[in-house]
Each structure stands twice: as structure tokens, then as C-alpha cells.
Scaffold this active site. Structure first.
Site, mmCIF file in Angstrom:
data_model
loop_
_atom_site.group_PDB
_atom_site.id
_atom_site.type_symbol
_atom_site.label_atom_id
_atom_site.label_comp_id
_atom_site.label_asym_id
_atom_site.label_seq_id
_atom_site.Cartn_x
_atom_site.Cartn_y
_atom_site.Cartn_z
ATOM 1 N N GLY A 240 0.714 -1.207 -0.038
ATOM 2 C CA GLY A 240 0.089 -0.225 -0.013
ATOM 3 C C GLY A 240 0.844 1.175 -0.039
ATOM 4 O O GLY A 240 0.235 2.257 0.456
ATOM 5 N N THR A 241 2.136 1.177 -0.495
ATOM 6 C CA THR A 241 2.940 2.170 -0.146
ATOM 7 C C THR A 241 3.112 2.912 -1.589
ATOM 8 O O THR A 241 4.149 3.982 -1.771
ATOM 9 C CB THR A 241 4.381 1.903 0.389
ATOM 10 O OG1 THR A 241 5.080 1.046 -0.373
ATOM 11 C CG2 THR A 241 4.094 1.205 1.686
ATOM 12 N N GLY B 79 1.803 3.244 -6.252
ATOM 13 C CA GLY B 79 0.933 2.865 -7.200
ATOM 14 C C GLY B 79 -0.486 2.838 -6.902
ATOM 15 O O GLY B 79 -1.186 3.307 -6.148
ATOM 16 N N ILE B 80 -0.999 1.304 -7.288
ATOM 17 C CA ILE B 80 -2.339 1.116 -7.137
ATOM 18 C C ILE B 80 -2.758 0.853 -5.853
ATOM 19 O O ILE B 80 -3.701 1.463 -5.164
ATOM 20 C CB ILE B 80 -2.685 -0.267 -7.624
ATOM 21 C CG1 ILE B 80 -2.442 -0.291 -9.418
ATOM 22 C CG2 ILE B 80 -4.021 -0.860 -7.597
ATOM 23 C CD1 ILE B 80 -2.644 -1.285 -10.308
ATOM 24 N N TYR C 270 4.902 -13.908 -14.881
ATOM 25 C CA TYR C 270 4.111 -12.828 -14.113
ATOM 26 C C TYR C 270 2.599 -13.165 -14.515
ATOM 27 O O TYR C 270 1.586 -13.296 -13.806
ATOM 28 C CB TYR C 270 4.421 -11.477 -14.476
ATOM 29 C CG TYR C 270 3.370 -10.392 -13.978
ATOM 30 C CD1 TYR C 270 3.452 -10.051 -12.669
ATOM 31 C CD2 TYR C 270 2.374 -9.898 -15.062
ATOM 32 C CE1 TYR C 270 2.378 -8.860 -12.345
ATOM 33 C CE2 TYR C 270 1.612 -8.802 -14.513
ATOM 34 C CZ TYR C 270 1.551 -8.422 -13.371
ATOM 35 O OH TYR C 270 0.717 -7.378 -12.915
HETATM 36 P P1 NAP Z 1 4.132 -0.480 -7.440
HETATM 37 O O1 NAP Z 1 4.117 0.839 -7.688
HETATM 38 O O2 NAP Z 1 5.543 -1.021 -7.713
HETATM 39 O O3 NAP Z 1 3.662 -0.982 -5.856
HETATM 40 C C1 NAP Z 1 3.998 -2.191 -5.577
HETATM 41 C C2 NAP Z 1 3.702 -2.209 -3.869
HETATM 42 O O4 NAP Z 1 3.909 -3.447 -3.504
HETATM 43 C C3 NAP Z 1 4.801 -1.082 -3.308
HETATM 44 O O5 NAP Z 1 4.019 -0.893 -2.165
HETATM 45 C C4 NAP Z 1 5.881 -2.290 -3.001
HETATM 46 O O6 NAP Z 1 6.571 -1.586 -1.612
HETATM 47 C C5 NAP Z 1 5.229 -3.466 -2.608
HETATM 48 N N1 NAP Z 1 5.658 -4.664 -2.410
HETATM 49 C C6 NAP Z 1 6.320 -5.184 -3.638
HETATM 50 N N2 NAP Z 1 6.708 -6.590 -3.225
HETATM 51 C C7 NAP Z 1 6.456 -6.638 -1.765
HETATM 52 C C8 NAP Z 1 6.533 -7.739 -1.093
HETATM 53 N N3 NAP Z 1 7.177 -8.995 -1.430
HETATM 54 N N4 NAP Z 1 5.908 -7.632 0.009
HETATM 55 C C9 NAP Z 1 5.104 -6.599 0.420
HETATM 56 N N5 NAP Z 1 5.079 -5.496 -0.341
HETATM 57 C C10 NAP Z 1 5.668 -5.666 -1.544
HETATM 58 O O7 NAP Z 1 3.246 -1.627 -8.254
HETATM 59 P P2 NAP Z 1 1.872 -1.500 -9.097
HETATM 60 O O8 NAP Z 1 2.005 -1.381 -10.398
HETATM 61 O O9 NAP Z 1 0.958 -0.497 -8.036
HETATM 62 O O10 NAP Z 1 1.197 -2.821 -8.609
HETATM 63 C C11 NAP Z 1 0.561 -3.294 -7.692
HETATM 64 C C12 NAP Z 1 -0.519 -4.537 -8.043
HETATM 65 O O11 NAP Z 1 -1.065 -4.232 -9.309
HETATM 66 C C13 NAP Z 1 0.711 -5.677 -8.434
HETATM 67 O O12 NAP Z 1 -0.084 -6.856 -7.711
HETATM 68 C C14 NAP Z 1 0.678 -5.697 -9.805
HETATM 69 O O13 NAP Z 1 1.025 -7.023 -10.274
HETATM 70 C C15 NAP Z 1 -0.789 -5.113 -10.144
HETATM 71 N N6 NAP Z 1 -0.846 -4.593 -11.435
HETATM 72 C C16 NAP Z 1 -0.132 -3.652 -11.882
HETATM 73 C C17 NAP Z 1 -0.652 -3.186 -13.137
HETATM 74 C C18 NAP Z 1 0.416 -2.020 -13.733
HETATM 75 O O14 NAP Z 1 0.238 -1.771 -14.958
HETATM 76 N N7 NAP Z 1 0.765 -1.234 -13.058
HETATM 77 C C19 NAP Z 1 -1.138 -4.004 -14.213
HETATM 78 C C20 NAP Z 1 -1.921 -4.897 -13.725
HETATM 79 C C21 NAP Z 1 -1.753 -5.174 -12.308
HETATM 80 P P3 NAP Z 1 8.053 -2.152 -1.387
HETATM 81 O O15 NAP Z 1 8.788 -2.328 -2.663
HETATM 82 O O16 NAP Z 1 8.625 -1.268 -0.376
HETATM 83 O O17 NAP Z 1 7.882 -3.572 -0.535
#
Ligand code: NAP
Length: 245
Positions: A15-16, A18-19, A151
Site C-alpha cells: 500500500g505504499t 501505485g495502485i 508474471y
Molecule cells: P508498484 O507501484 O511497484 O507498487 C508495488 C507495491 O507492492 C509497493 O508498495 C511495494 O513496496 C510493494 N511490494 C512489492 N513486493 C512486496 C512484497 N514482497 N511484500 C510486500 N510488499 C511488496 O506496483 P503497482 O503497479 O501499483 O502494482 C500493484 C499490483 O497491481 C501488483 O500486484 C501488480 O501485479 C498489479 N498490476 C499492476 C498493473 C500496472 O500496470 N501497474 C497492471 C495489472 C496489475 P516495497 O517495494 O517497499 O515492498
């Protein structure tokens, strides 16, 4: 007027940024108290400061079971329950066949499948009656990307798991759904695709652009709230039509 998540306790992994961060903001605007997690303590502190007093940050890696135990112990002590769980943490370190490494495959499966599964399983004792569990999937579950094939497969596995979990919604007394975003303007996507992200979206997304994380948060709010009281086992694609192209 009270918000639709007034008095609700929500846990949002990842929750820190992006989404997850956008979902935390949206839920707090509707009256929820949120616990947000992540691995990086600086990012965690910054997120809690940004979201405000309704947020608590807990450092936890979802692929480390002891971290999940500590997370839920803290939630139990401070809030006593979970009304909404958003299993959002995920990684997309990936390649295509011929270029995979053991490290990338292990990381993707450990965070996206094992981490999500135990995020949900370990929450069970705290989930309230009629709780909403939201698993963040991806449009790649239905339209795999050859450069993100592990993925994509990991997200398809989540679709499969949620299908199973939802079958016992009545005995378990919670709803569980997948929210599967399409390409969304987050640090993860921009880090992976860089300046080409907008061109990629123009070429592949029927709506012709990336999603804003706030748009994904609106869909999350629907599934989390009582507006979705008869929705369980669904996969909601908030993807600008990406899976239909
Ligand atoms: P993001 O901006 O990189 O954010 C990811 C978040 O997850 C960060 O808070 C990160 O913080 C945390 N994280 C990563 N690995 C972790 C772990 N092992 N344990 C706990 N926290 C962890 O990514 P996002 O794009 O918002 O993605 C969020 C979700 O949406 C993911 O499941 C992704 O697959 C999904 N999604 C994203 C997209 C897209 O286009 N962006 C599309 C489809 C689905 P830390 O790195 O500090 O741990």
C-alpha cells in the site's frame, strides 16, 4: 454523510506505491482505517505521512510468513479485525522463454502466488462476517504478455485460487473477488516499460491510454463496499478493454 467504508478496517499489502497507495487514499476518504504494508521502511513512512492519521504502516514482506504473522498480530492488537483485505503486493520481474533466470521465477512465484495465498490464509481468523477480500490480479491473466510470462502465469493462478475460495463463500462468510487492472501508470509499470508506456497503451488498449491508479481504486472501492454485496468469485477487469483487443 458517512463514507461507504465508515468504521471499516482495511489491510492493503503493497500500500505504499501505485495502485495500493491509491486504494488506501480512496478507502480513507470513505471513512476506513487502513493498515498498509511494504518492504521499504522509508517508502512506508512516506506513505503513512501522505495518507494521514487513518493509516498505519507495517513493514512486511508478503513472501515471508513470519512477516505476515507479525502484520496480523499488529492488526489484531490495534484493530481486532479485518473488514476489507486487499492482497495487492506483486512483482513483475520477468522475461520470455530462453531468458528466464531461477531468481526471477522464484521471486515472482514467491511474492505473487505464495505471498497472496498466505496473505489471505493468515487473515482468516481476523476476517469479520461479510468481509470483502480483494485479490489484485492482472489483465495478463487473460491476455498474457510474452515478456511477462511468469508474471502472467502467476496472475492466472490467482484467478484460479479465487475461483476456489469463492465456492465456499457461504461457510466462510466473506466475499472474495479479483480486480484485474490493465496497464496502469505506476512506478512499477514506468520502471519496466519506461517512456514507451504511453505508446504501448495507445497501441494495445482500446481506450487508448494507461489507467490512472485512482481509476483502479474506484473499482476496488466498489468490490470492497456493500454495493457489491452479491458479488463473489468475480474477476473485474479494469483494463480499458485490454483483454478484449
Ligand atoms: P508498484 O507501484 O511497484 O507498487 C508495488 C507495491 O507492492 C509497493 O508498495 C511495494 O513496496 C510493494 N511490494 C512489492 N513486493 C512486496 C512484497 N514482497 N511484500 C510486500 N510488499 C511488496 O506496483 P503497482 O503497479 O501499483 O502494482 C500493484 C499490483 O497491481 C501488483 O500486484 C501488480 O501485479 C498489479 N498490476 C499492476 C498493473 C500496472 O500496470 N501497474 C497492471 C495489472 C496489475 P516495497 O517495494 O517497499 O515492498
Amino acid at each position: 454523510m458517512p463514507g461507504v467504508l465508515q468504521e471499516k478496517v482495511a489491510v492493503i499489502t503493497g500500500g505504499t506505491s501505485g495502485i495500493g497507495l491509491a486504494v488506501a487514499h480512496r478507502f480513507v476518504r470513505e471513512g476506513a482505517r487502513v493498515f498498509v504494508t511494504g518492504r521499504d521502511t522509508d517508502r512506508l513512512e512516506a506513505a503513512v505521512w501522505e495518507i494521514g492519521p487513518a493509516a498505519t504502516g507495517v513493514r512486511a514482506d508478503v513472501s515471508v510468513l513470519a512477516d505476515l504473522d507479525a502484520l496480523y498480530e499488529r492488526v489484531r492488537e490495534e484493530a481486532g479485525r479485518v473488514d476489507v483485505l486487499v492482497a495487492n503486493a506483486g512483482v513483475a520481474a520477468d522475461a520470455s522463454l530462453g531468458a528466464h533466470t531461477e531468481a526471477n521465477v522464484d521471486l515472482t512465484l514467491a511474492v505473487n502466488i505464495k505471498g497472496t495465498l498466505f496473505t489471505v490464509q493468515k487473515a482468516l481468523p481476523l476476517l469479520t462476517e461479510n468481509a470483502s477480500v480483494l485479490v489484485i490480479g492482472s489483465s495478463n491473466s487473460a491476455r498474457p504478455n510474452e515478456n511477462l510470462e511468469v508474471y502472467s502465469a502467476s496472475k492466472a493462478a490467482l484467478t484460479n485460487l479465487v475461483h476456489n475460495w469463492a465456492r465456499r463463500s457461504r461457510e466462510r462468510r466473506f466475499r472474495v473477488n479479483l480486480l484485474s487492472p490493465g496497464p496502469t501508470r505506476t512506478p512499477a509499470l514506468l520502471g519496466a516499460v519506461g517512456a514507451g508506456a504511453d505508446r504501448f497503451a495507445e497501441a494495445t488498449v482500446p481506450l487508448g491510454r494507461l489507467a490512472d491508479p485512482a481509476e483502479i481504486a474506484e473499482a476496488a472501492l466498489f468490490l470492497a463496499s456493500d454495493a457489491a454485496s452479491f458479488v463473489t468469485g468475480a474477476e473485474l477487469f479494469a483494463d480499458g478493454g485490454y483483454t478484449r483487443a
